[in-house]
Design a protein around this motif. Structure first.
Motif, mmCIF file in Angstrom:
data_model
loop_
_atom_site.group_PDB
_atom_site.id
_atom_site.type_symbol
_atom_site.label_atom_id
_atom_site.label_comp_id
_atom_site.label_asym_id
_atom_site.label_seq_id
_atom_site.Cartn_x
_atom_site.Cartn_y
_atom_site.Cartn_z
ATOM 1 N N CYS A 137 -28.701 -5.255 -29.360
ATOM 2 C CA CYS A 137 -29.058 -4.281 -28.322
ATOM 3 C C CYS A 137 -27.815 -3.671 -27.687
ATOM 4 O O CYS A 137 -27.802 -2.481 -27.350
ATOM 5 N N PHE A 140 -26.579 -0.741 -29.867
ATOM 6 C CA PHE A 140 -27.445 0.392 -30.202
ATOM 7 C C PHE A 140 -26.735 1.732 -30.013
ATOM 8 O O PHE A 140 -26.862 2.643 -30.826
ATOM 9 N N GLU A 156 -29.751 -1.621 -36.169
ATOM 10 C CA GLU A 156 -31.193 -1.616 -35.911
ATOM 11 C C GLU A 156 -31.959 -2.323 -37.022
ATOM 12 O O GLU A 156 -33.018 -2.907 -36.769
ATOM 13 N N ALA A 159 -31.634 -5.879 -36.061
ATOM 14 C CA ALA A 159 -32.492 -6.123 -34.903
ATOM 15 C C ALA A 159 -33.954 -6.231 -35.320
ATOM 16 O O ALA A 159 -34.702 -7.067 -34.788
ATOM 17 N N VAL A 188 -34.616 -7.677 -23.826
ATOM 18 C CA VAL A 188 -34.147 -7.293 -25.161
ATOM 19 C C VAL A 188 -35.284 -6.650 -25.956
ATOM 20 O O VAL A 188 -35.098 -5.617 -26.611
ATOM 21 N N GLN A 191 -35.869 -3.185 -24.763
ATOM 22 C CA GLN A 191 -34.879 -2.245 -25.284
ATOM 23 C C GLN A 191 -35.239 -1.790 -26.691
ATOM 24 O O GLN A 191 -35.087 -0.615 -27.029
ATOM 25 N N CYS A 192 -35.703 -2.723 -27.500
ATOM 26 C CA CYS A 192 -36.126 -2.360 -28.863
ATOM 27 C C CYS A 192 -37.349 -1.452 -28.828
ATOM 28 O O CYS A 192 -37.465 -0.512 -29.623
#
Length: 720
Positions: A137, A140, A156, A159, A188, A191-192
């Protein structure tokens, strides 16, 4: 036995391959060589994880990722400490290694099941996983800059693998969920989720994970704030029309519902309306029309593709063979307490590039299934705790409601007690009507499209599952909403006609267990309302007898229980009419046979409960009871049934006290005060819970009492 229970769905466990694009080709080429044995490849590959070469480490991780999809290889890897060896690679200096190592652990968690997930958490996989997620994160923004230069979206991708691994662990391990709460990983995941405008694949994985971790997680509610709810609301209000975003909004709606108790009062009405609008819009989509259109679009695109594109499709088809084989392993675990814990594997991540239309179709069906499951849970009352059942079952002579609950024990979402806000939102968005439409069999055109294309064939099960969830949803709405809200007598008769068509239109009654469980639950709830309102219904006793006969051959206990309850409702209605003794005799004989011969005590209890309803009163019922020798049959059955119930009855503090009071006060005082003796009692109680739930034991105890009383009633009838 009393009211039919509403069902509640838990989120499905995710399963996907987790291979990086660059590693797939290498694994395909070396797969045969690696699979010559089970033990030696595991040892060799795990040794290669220590190689100084990043390419070798990546290849080893990718190979492990593929091998653990074969369940027989998993013990070999676990015995060689694969989790502890792969864990440090989550923070490897090579991002490609991070991705494939996380993918390998993701597959291990998905294909190994609950026990493997628990073991992974015990081996502290959550520590490097948490660190990896935070690093991803943090990267990103840097990753966005690299993407503008045309470089691979590596951060990503890593992630996405990490979020899916986290999802699997939290789905299967309460310890992982507790660590999720304490480590503050929620920010977290959010955020994704916020990356949905840039990376829908990552956002979907985050939405799936969030939907899972917010379910029945009181500890997490303390972390809720306006920022969290604002993120979810922004997703709900997004306007993209593709199926991936439809699924994203549906999952966000599910998370909002899970977090409903933390919603600020001032925002509840607005948020509930946005949530319900999302579910309504999803259910409006017609998969029967869209799936053939998507398939036609795929054919048209393939026809104009270049030779290189055709080669890619050929490789994709080969990859999809594995998807199809794994999809056949989908199933449903045994149900307990009326809830379904599904193994419902989502293979959308496995679909290769060039299958955009198939991804769209998969997302559509997943979104509709999820929407229906959310509505099921909206109309589902919470199960009472063990302590509540213990108190309710403390006396054989206690007066109880038909479902074994005392008169004063009610739930916020008990039948006909949906909150006014939820009830109004369901009606305002025409949810009952849309749910009923989804209970129809899948479109024959859509089924034909999928049947004749190997890569689309897996959608057939998904289309059927949408129908099953819709039927369960109909059952819960019938159990928790009043008749007028559902359209009144005319609408209920139409629903009865529709269910009759589903079950009896074909020469043979469908034998698919999920269908039978869902449709018999819906029929049971509907017939209860129709009987209460004295509405004529279109299903004949002969049809219902044929359904009962088919259901008694089903291994699923709830199907047999539903069929018996249906016979009980039908028989009790007929007992009030003239010239029905012959039909009552047929129903009574069937119920007696089940009560005497079924191996499951809950089914036997339901058959007895149905007999009480059918033969409780009326001249026709008395005549039929005499013809089938009901009194003598029940007298013969009573001691056997009573002994079985007493044998299963758990020992509690109250029952232990009562037992010793019959012998000596001194022993009684010792029993109550001695911790060791009470611990022993709790252990015995735990063993008694093995096969039957506390609720079932309570209801069986109630039926035991009612059986004695009913025999007394029949004896007075005979003496007239």
């Amino acid at each position: 036995m009393g009211k039919s229970k509403t069902n509640k769905f838990r989120r499905p466990q995710f399963n996907a391959e987790g291979l990086s694009v660059t590693a797939v080709k290498e694994v395909e080429e070396d797969h045969d060589e690696v699979c010559d044995g089970v033990d030696s490849p595991a040892g060799e590959l795990l040794e290669k994880l220590q190689s100084p070469s990043a390419d070798v480490r990546e290849f080893a991780c990718a190979s492990i990722s593929r091998l653990v999809q074969q369940s027989q290889t998993i013990p070999g890897f676990l015995q060689r400490d694969a989790v502890r060896r792969l864990g440090p690679l989550l923070l490897d200096r090579s991002l490609a290694v991070r991705e494939t190592a996380t993918g390998a652990l993701r597959n291990l968690s998905a294909c190994g099941g609950h026990e493997v997930c628990e073991d992974m958490v015990k081996q502290d996989v959550m520590t490097p996983l948490t660190a990896l997620l935070r690093e991803c994160c943090a990267g990103f923004e840097t990753n966005d800059a690299l993407s503008l230069k045309g470089q691979k979206n590596t951060v990503e991708d890593v992630a996405n693998e990490a979020v899916n691994l986290l999802w699997n662990l939290c789905e299967s391990s309460s310890q992982a969920l507790s660590m999720f709460n304490k480590a503050g990983i929620l920010d977290v995941i959010l955020q994704c989720l916020e990356r949905h405008t840039h990376n829908i694949k990552l956002a979907l994985s985050a939405a799936h994970c969030l939907h899972t971790v917010t379910e029945d997680n009181a500890e997490l509610l303390c972390s809720m704030n306006n920022a969290v709810l604002g993120t979810l609301e922004s997703v709900l209000l997004s306007s993209q029309a593709d199926m991936a975003h439809t699924l994203l909004r549906t999952l966000a709606a599910g998370s909002v519902w899970n977090l409903k108790s933390s919603l600020p009062t001032a925002r509840q009405a607005q948020t509930l309306n946005a949530l319900m609008a999302t579910l309504s819009q999803c259910l409006e989509l017609d998969a029967g029309t869209l799936i053939p259109q998507l398939r036609q679009a795929e054919v048209a695109r393939s026809a104009t593709a270049s030779e290189a594109g055709n080669m890619e499709d050929h490789q994709a088809a080969a990859g999809n063979m594995a998807v199809e084989e794994m999809d056949e392993e989908e199933g449903v675990e045994p149900r307990t307490n009326g809830k379904a814990t599904k193994i419902d594997k989502d293979f959308s991540d496995l679909l290769p590039r060039g299958k955009e239309e198939l991804r769209e179709a998969t997302a559509l069906l997943t979104a509709q299934q999820t929407s229906l499951e959310i509505i099921v849970n909206m109309c589902c009352s919470d199960d009472p705790s063990d302590d509540e059942w213990e108190e309710a079952s403390s006396s054989d002579e206690s007066e109880m409601c038909p479902d074994g609950l005392s008169e004063g024990n009610t739930s916020l979402l008990s039948p006909l007690c949906l909150s006014a806000e939820v009830h109004g939102a369901l009606i305002n968005h025409n949810i009952p009507e849309k749910v009923l439409k989804k209970t129809q069999f899948p479109s024959s055109e859509a089924m034909d499209v999928c049947r004749h294309n190997p890569t689309w064939k897996m959608l057939m099960k998904k289309m059927h599952r949408v129908q099953y969830r819709a039927l369960t949803c109909l059952h819960n709405m019938l159990s928790t909403m009043d008749a007028e809200s559902l359209g009144g007598a005319a609408a209920l008769q139409a629903v009865a006609q529709h269910l009759s068509t589903l079950v009896f239109s074909a020469p043979d009654i469908p034998k698919e267990e999920e269908f039978l469980e869902a449709v018999t639950s819906a029929m049971r709830s509907l017939l209860q309302i129709i009987a209460y309102m004295k509405i004529p219904q279109c299903m004949t006793p002969q049809q219902l007898m044929s359904l009962s006969e088919a259901a008694t051959c089903c291994d699923v206990v709830s199907v047999r229980v539903n069929a018996l309850a249906i016979l009980g409702i039908t028989g009790s209605t007929l007992a009030k009419e003239k010239r029905t003794a012959e039909t009552l005799q047929m129903i009574g004989s069937a119920l007696l046979q089940v009560a005497t011969k079924d191996a499951n005590l809950v089914v036997c209890g339901e058959a007895l409960d149905a007999l009480f309803d059918v033969f409780a009163d009326g001249d026709e019922a008395e005549r039929a009871a005499e013809n089938i020798n009901l009194l003598s049959a029940l007298k013969a059955l009573q001691p056997v049934f009573k002994a079985k119930v007493i044998e299963l009855q758990p020992i509690t503090r109250n029952s232990l006290y009562a037992f010793f009071m019959q012998h000596t006060v001194v022993i009684c005082l010792i029993a109550v005060s001695c911790p060791l003796l009470y611990v022993l009692c709790l252990q015995i109680r735990k063993e008694g819970k093995g096969k039957y739930s506390p609720e079932q034991l309570c209801v069986l105890d109630n039926i035991k009492v009612n059986l004695r009383r009913f025999i007394g009633y029949l004896e007075t009838v005979v003496k007239k």
